[in-house]
Write a protein that holds these residues in place. Sequence first.
Motif, short mmCIF file in Angstrom:
data_model
loop_
_atom_site.label_atom_id
_atom_site.label_comp_id
_atom_site.label_asym_id
_atom_site.label_seq_id
_atom_site.Cartn_x
_atom_site.Cartn_y
_atom_site.Cartn_z
N TYR A 26 51.64 27.79 31.38
CA TYR A 26 52.47 28.75 31.87
C TYR A 26 52.42 28.87 33.49
O TYR A 26 53.00 29.84 33.83
N LYS A 27 51.48 28.22 34.07
CA LYS A 27 51.23 28.39 35.69
C LYS A 27 51.06 29.90 35.98
O LYS A 27 51.75 30.52 36.79
N TYR A 28 50.00 30.50 35.09
CA TYR A 28 49.76 32.05 35.38
C TYR A 28 48.27 32.04 36.02
O TYR A 28 47.52 31.28 35.97
N ILE A 29 48.23 33.28 36.26
CA ILE A 29 46.74 33.65 36.71
C ILE A 29 46.05 34.27 35.56
O ILE A 29 46.51 35.23 34.86
N GLY A 30 44.75 33.71 35.11
CA GLY A 30 44.28 34.30 34.08
C GLY A 30 42.82 35.05 34.57
O GLY A 30 42.20 34.70 35.54
N ILE A 31 42.41 35.95 33.71
CA ILE A 31 41.23 36.56 33.99
C ILE A 31 40.24 36.31 32.83
O ILE A 31 40.42 36.63 31.76
N CYS A 32 38.79 35.98 33.03
CA CYS A 32 37.92 35.64 32.20
C CYS A 32 36.78 36.67 32.56
O CYS A 32 36.19 36.34 33.65
N TYR A 33 36.08 37.42 31.66
CA TYR A 33 35.24 38.29 31.94
C TYR A 33 33.94 38.21 30.81
O TYR A 33 34.22 37.87 29.78
N GLY A 34 32.88 38.56 31.22
CA GLY A 34 31.83 38.66 30.05
C GLY A 34 30.40 38.99 30.66
O GLY A 34 30.22 38.82 31.93
N ALA A 35 29.36 39.36 29.88
CA ALA A 35 28.14 39.75 30.33
C ALA A 35 27.44 38.40 30.86
O ALA A 35 27.78 37.21 30.78
N PRO A 36 26.41 38.96 31.99
CA PRO A 36 25.60 37.90 32.55
C PRO A 36 25.00 36.80 31.49
O PRO A 36 24.47 37.67 30.43
N LEU A 156 50.64 25.91 40.73
CA LEU A 156 49.36 25.98 40.06
C LEU A 156 48.95 27.03 39.09
O LEU A 156 49.67 28.20 39.66
N ALA A 157 47.99 27.03 38.50
CA ALA A 157 47.43 28.35 37.88
C ALA A 157 45.94 28.31 38.39
O ALA A 157 45.46 27.86 39.24
N MET A 158 45.52 29.86 38.27
CA MET A 158 44.18 30.22 38.70
C MET A 158 43.61 30.87 37.41
O MET A 158 44.07 31.38 36.61
N VAL A 159 42.18 30.94 37.44
CA VAL A 159 41.37 31.60 36.52
C VAL A 159 40.36 32.37 37.31
O VAL A 159 39.50 31.51 38.07
N PHE A 160 40.27 33.58 37.39
CA PHE A 160 39.25 34.40 38.09
C PHE A 160 38.16 34.76 36.87
O PHE A 160 38.31 35.21 35.61
N ILE A 161 36.84 34.57 37.25
CA ILE A 161 35.66 34.88 36.53
C ILE A 161 34.69 35.80 36.92
O ILE A 161 34.72 35.93 37.85
N GLY A 181 48.60 36.50 33.87
CA GLY A 181 49.15 36.47 32.31
C GLY A 181 48.34 36.51 31.27
O GLY A 181 48.81 36.77 30.09
N PHE A 182 47.24 36.21 31.33
CA PHE A 182 46.14 35.97 30.27
C PHE A 182 44.97 36.64 30.79
O PHE A 182 44.46 36.64 31.81
N ALA A 183 44.01 37.24 29.81
CA ALA A 183 42.61 37.65 29.86
C ALA A 183 42.01 37.34 28.61
O ALA A 183 42.40 37.07 27.63
N HIS A 184 40.85 36.75 28.98
CA HIS A 184 39.93 36.48 27.92
C HIS A 184 38.37 37.03 28.27
O HIS A 184 37.82 36.67 29.11
N GLU A 185 37.93 37.48 27.14
CA GLU A 185 36.47 38.01 26.89
C GLU A 185 35.55 36.80 26.53
O GLU A 185 35.73 36.11 25.51
N PHE A 186 34.58 36.40 27.56
CA PHE A 186 33.73 35.22 27.09
C PHE A 186 32.50 35.98 26.39
O PHE A 186 31.88 36.71 27.16
N ASP A 187 32.57 35.72 25.01
CA ASP A 187 31.53 36.40 24.22
C ASP A 187 30.26 35.68 23.81
O ASP A 187 30.24 34.33 24.15
N LYS A 188 29.21 36.45 23.63
CA LYS A 188 27.91 35.70 23.24
C LYS A 188 27.98 34.91 22.17
O LYS A 188 29.06 35.04 21.11
N LEU A 189 27.01 34.23 21.83
CA LEU A 189 26.94 33.33 20.67
C LEU A 189 26.66 34.18 19.38
O LEU A 189 26.03 35.06 19.19
#
Length: 269
Positions: A26-36, A156-161, A181-189
């Motif tokens: 979709y050629k969006y900017i996305g945000i990916c966030y998660g704990a260290p 192009l698209a971008m993803v911010f970590i 356009g999208f947000a994604h939480e990177f979760d623990k195992l």
Amino acid sequence: MNKSQKFIETKEYKRFAEFCDACIRYKYIGICYGAPGVGKTLSSRYYANWDTVGYQIDYSKSKHVGDNATDDVLHAKTIFYTAPAEKATRIRSNIDTLGARIGMTQAMYMSRRFDKEMKLQLNSFQGIHLIIVDEIDRLKLQHLEQLRDIYDQNDLAMVFIGMPGVEKRLSRYPQLYSRIGFAHEFDKLSKDETHHILEYKWSDLGIDLKLEDFSDYEAITSIIKITKGNFRLIHRLFAQIDRILKINQLDTVTVEVVEAARDSLVIGI
């Protein structure tokens, strides 16, 4: 890092890869966030195949452009960039240089492989589908504006970590936030996946310990309880376990060994 070794494609990585694919689609900017320590950076570099591509476009590691190139560079569609802790005023030119290096390395490699002259790309981002920017928390508004400018001027698209809360911080910059356009939480195992990795996958990361080295499942359960699904802590704990086994000339991982390894860690647990 080779895509075929030293990386475990967890369920969370597959979710992250689908998130990146959607941003590209979709050629969006996305945000990916998660704990260290949950695996955001490792997953980003793996998705971009950056341990391979980054090495091949690093001119300091070769006498001529393209000397270290392989077919992998021809498939490079993603730039991985770590935001600097200081002197961030040249973010745009730094990312532009990475794109130009990919294009130049591709052209030189194709020229040597097929023995014909290849036209160099004038646009640094031609053929680039995604730019991943790690450590986005380090950047101020003027630096984020440089990224927005790259996004606006290229198809192009971008993803911010970043860390948890970065999505709220970015909401204070409406011109940039409106393009997200999208947000994604990177979760623990999860407990089940951590258990599966400890049983069947840990050797993929180059650790010598095997399932039969554990005295019983209580030792494995203890590791799961201590690390709480944090990938970095699992790796650090295993390194300490391996060290304690060698120092004490032991062959079996017991609960006592696991606890001693935990006590040896300075921070994080």
